[in-house]
Design an enzyme around this catalytic site. Sequence first.
Site, PDB file in Angstrom:
ATOM      1  N   GLY A 139       0.836  -1.197   0.000  1.00 56.99           N
ATOM      2  CA  GLY A 139       0.000   0.000   0.000  1.00 56.99           C
ATOM      3  C   GLY A 139       0.865   1.238   0.000  1.00 56.99           C
ATOM      4  O   GLY A 139       2.006   1.208  -0.483  1.00 56.99           O
ATOM      5  N   SER A 140       0.333   2.304   0.548  1.00 58.05           N
ATOM      6  CA  SER A 140       1.022   3.593   0.463  1.00 58.05           C
ATOM      7  C   SER A 140       2.146   3.698   1.504  1.00 58.05           C
ATOM      8  O   SER A 140       2.070   3.084   2.572  1.00 58.05           O
ATOM      9  CB  SER A 140       0.008   4.709   0.706  1.00 58.05           C
ATOM     10  N   GLU A 144       4.698   9.377  -7.144  1.00 51.43           N
ATOM     11  CA  GLU A 144       3.814   8.363  -7.717  1.00 51.43           C
ATOM     12  C   GLU A 144       2.435   8.986  -7.971  1.00 51.43           C
ATOM     13  O   GLU A 144       1.826   9.542  -7.059  1.00 51.43           O
ATOM     14  CB  GLU A 144       3.696   7.224  -6.712  1.00 51.43           C
ATOM     15  N   GLY A 161       2.264   2.498   5.320  1.00 43.75           N
ATOM     16  CA  GLY A 161       3.375   1.570   5.598  1.00 43.75           C
ATOM     17  C   GLY A 161       4.136   1.976   6.851  1.00 43.75           C
ATOM     18  O   GLY A 161       4.510   1.135   7.671  1.00 43.75           O
ATOM     19  N   GLU A 185       5.649  -3.508   0.808  1.00 44.69           N
ATOM     20  CA  GLU A 185       5.819  -3.085  -0.589  1.00 44.69           C
ATOM     21  C   GLU A 185       5.010  -1.812  -0.742  1.00 44.69           C
ATOM     22  O   GLU A 185       3.787  -1.828  -0.629  1.00 44.69           O
ATOM     23  CB  GLU A 185       5.339  -4.210  -1.512  1.00 44.69           C
TER      24      GLU A 185
HETATM   25  P1  ADP Z   1      -4.106   3.372  -1.060  1.00 42.76           P
HETATM   26  O1  ADP Z   1      -3.636   4.768  -0.838  1.00 42.76           O
HETATM   27  O2  ADP Z   1      -3.565   2.760  -2.265  1.00 42.76           O
HETATM   28  O3  ADP Z   1      -5.582   3.172  -0.832  1.00 42.76           O
HETATM   29  P2  ADP Z   1      -3.503   2.442   1.545  1.00 42.76           P
HETATM   30  O4  ADP Z   1      -2.123   2.317   2.032  1.00 42.76           O
HETATM   31  O5  ADP Z   1      -4.348   3.532   2.088  1.00 42.76           O
HETATM   32  O6  ADP Z   1      -3.377   2.494  -0.014  1.00 42.76           O
HETATM   33  O7  ADP Z   1      -4.305   1.074   1.725  1.00 42.76           O
HETATM   34  C1  ADP Z   1      -3.756  -0.200   1.531  1.00 42.76           C
HETATM   35  C2  ADP Z   1      -4.384  -1.149   2.533  1.00 42.76           C
HETATM   36  O8  ADP Z   1      -4.063  -0.678   3.847  1.00 42.76           O
HETATM   37  C3  ADP Z   1      -5.909  -1.219   2.480  1.00 42.76           C
HETATM   38  O9  ADP Z   1      -6.330  -2.541   2.782  1.00 42.76           O
HETATM   39  C4  ADP Z   1      -6.328  -0.278   3.595  1.00 42.76           C
HETATM   40  O10 ADP Z   1      -7.599  -0.564   4.132  1.00 42.76           O
HETATM   41  C5  ADP Z   1      -5.245  -0.544   4.625  1.00 42.76           C
HETATM   42  N1  ADP Z   1      -5.049   0.545   5.582  1.00 42.76           N
HETATM   43  C6  ADP Z   1      -5.286   1.872   5.405  1.00 42.76           C
HETATM   44  N2  ADP Z   1      -5.028   2.551   6.543  1.00 42.76           N
HETATM   45  C7  ADP Z   1      -4.599   1.646   7.462  1.00 42.76           C
HETATM   46  C8  ADP Z   1      -4.152   1.731   8.824  1.00 42.76           C
HETATM   47  N3  ADP Z   1      -4.117   2.886   9.482  1.00 42.76           N
HETATM   48  N4  ADP Z   1      -3.763   0.585   9.425  1.00 42.76           N
HETATM   49  C9  ADP Z   1      -3.792  -0.594   8.772  1.00 42.76           C
HETATM   50  N5  ADP Z   1      -4.210  -0.733   7.509  1.00 42.76           N
HETATM   51  C10 ADP Z   1      -4.606   0.348   6.846  1.00 42.76           C
END
Ligand code: ADP
Length: 477
Positions: free
Chosen positions: A224-225, A379, A229, A246
């Site tokens: 994810g982001s 990105e 991360g 990643e």
């Molecule tokens: P994007 O910006 O591509 O949506 P994110 O990093 O926000 O990517 O999301 C990737 C995954 O991480 C998703 O399953 C999302 O629900 C989860 N996610 C988002 N915020 C949190 C958090 N604070 N803790 C754990 N998981 C999260």
Amino acid sequence: MNKMFINGVYVSASSGENISVLSPETGLEIAQIPRGMSADVDSAVAAARSAFNGEWGKKTATERGRILTKICELTLRDIDELAAIESEDTGKPLELAKADIKALARYFEFYGGAADKIHGETIPYLDGYSVSIVKEPCGVVAHIIPWNYPAQMLGRTIAPALTMGNTCVVKPAEEACLTSLRFAALTLEAGLPKGALNIVTGYGAEAGAALSSHSGINMLTFTGSPVVGRMIQESTANNHVRCVLELGGKCPQVVFGDANLDKAVPGIVNGILQNSGQTCSAGSRVLVEKKIYNEFVSRLSEMFNSSKVGPSNSSPTCGPIITRKQFEFVSNCVNDALSRDIPVIGKGKICSTANVNGNYVAPIAFGPVKPDDFLAKEEVFGPVLSVLTFESEEEAIELANSTEYGLVAGVWTENGARQIRVSKGIECGQVFINCYGAGGGVELPFGGVRKSGYGREKGLQALNEFCETKTVVNSYS
Ligand code: ADP
């Protein structure tokens, strides 16, 4: 109404609340999913722990391999249904969704075949001692995955984890989790014991945060982001839980003057437009040797001008952006670049049949873009390509390494010595020479450096991430 999958049973959220899932093609609701929270995560982790201590933990490697292979077979049996769900949920053209389901199956085929071929080692030590190195599963693994390749990401992360004997709790992205919920039933049919795979749907800040901070997990994988991360690293650190992360990329495609442009230009266009640029390893930044810039740009412009974005049934080059939020971000990046008069090399069209409420962004290539511009460094995660120029090999390597990311790179040159020098010089996890495989290659170890994260997924190497090494020293004298 879709339900979550905990301990082999489809269940609603304990709160009884749901989240609406919207179509990327129309903006209309296509489904509801349970809004899982910490109580649901607790149940899933407990189920995973008891499967780890119980039925799944007791299976031999051969038995695990057979079940994974069966999951592959059932996934291929139901490919049309799964691909239709994936396409509707993400807006991907059906053919791309089908390729993703094939990749999901392939992960189970590849790792299922490997299950009983991962052996330990012995070490010659002191006289009278025998030493063995044993690979043991970590235990309960948490998997937090994003919305861009929901089916592929699921296979990429749970297949190697299960192969090594771990049990899994998955938190898919709230925007795209319908395929994983349907897929869960196939794992039961294949003989995976209840509790070995659990899927908790919900928001990141609720279910995701509850999972990453859970004291009952032994390891976590996240894609994810970078912002999330970092939050995940902080929360897992509290429980001393190891992560594989990643976190995206701004991947360079380096084109030298001697490159075969007949091969390079289509490879580069596909490397960015595949999945509408919503790929961590998308080649979103092209570095072109100045002396061939005009020739390169005229070919690129032709391909971009003839590209089209549209609904799955319009045979588009690419589909809509998966979420409204991301659509707005990509559109803002494009409008900002246009308002700053960055030259447009080529721009695709939106199909006339596209719904006005869909998340459609026309593919666009900008250039020349200045090396320190936002478009060259950050990105965008959309069908947006930036083209920069360089004059020497040293400058090309310096530019390739000039973002905070380091995931994948492409190098286009017929000069063999240069291929080696440049692939050594670029700091990243994968280099493609005269080809580019954004998102592909189940067999190929994949992962990043710096802001792109750490650890390696895919290939046999991923199996090292999902186990602990135990050294057993035995004195027999
Ligand atoms: P994007 O910006 O591509 O949506 P994110 O990093 O926000 O990517 O999301 C990737 C995954 O991480 C998703 O399953 C999302 O629900 C989860 N996610 C988002 N915020 C949190 C958090 N604070 N803790 C754990 N998981 C999260």
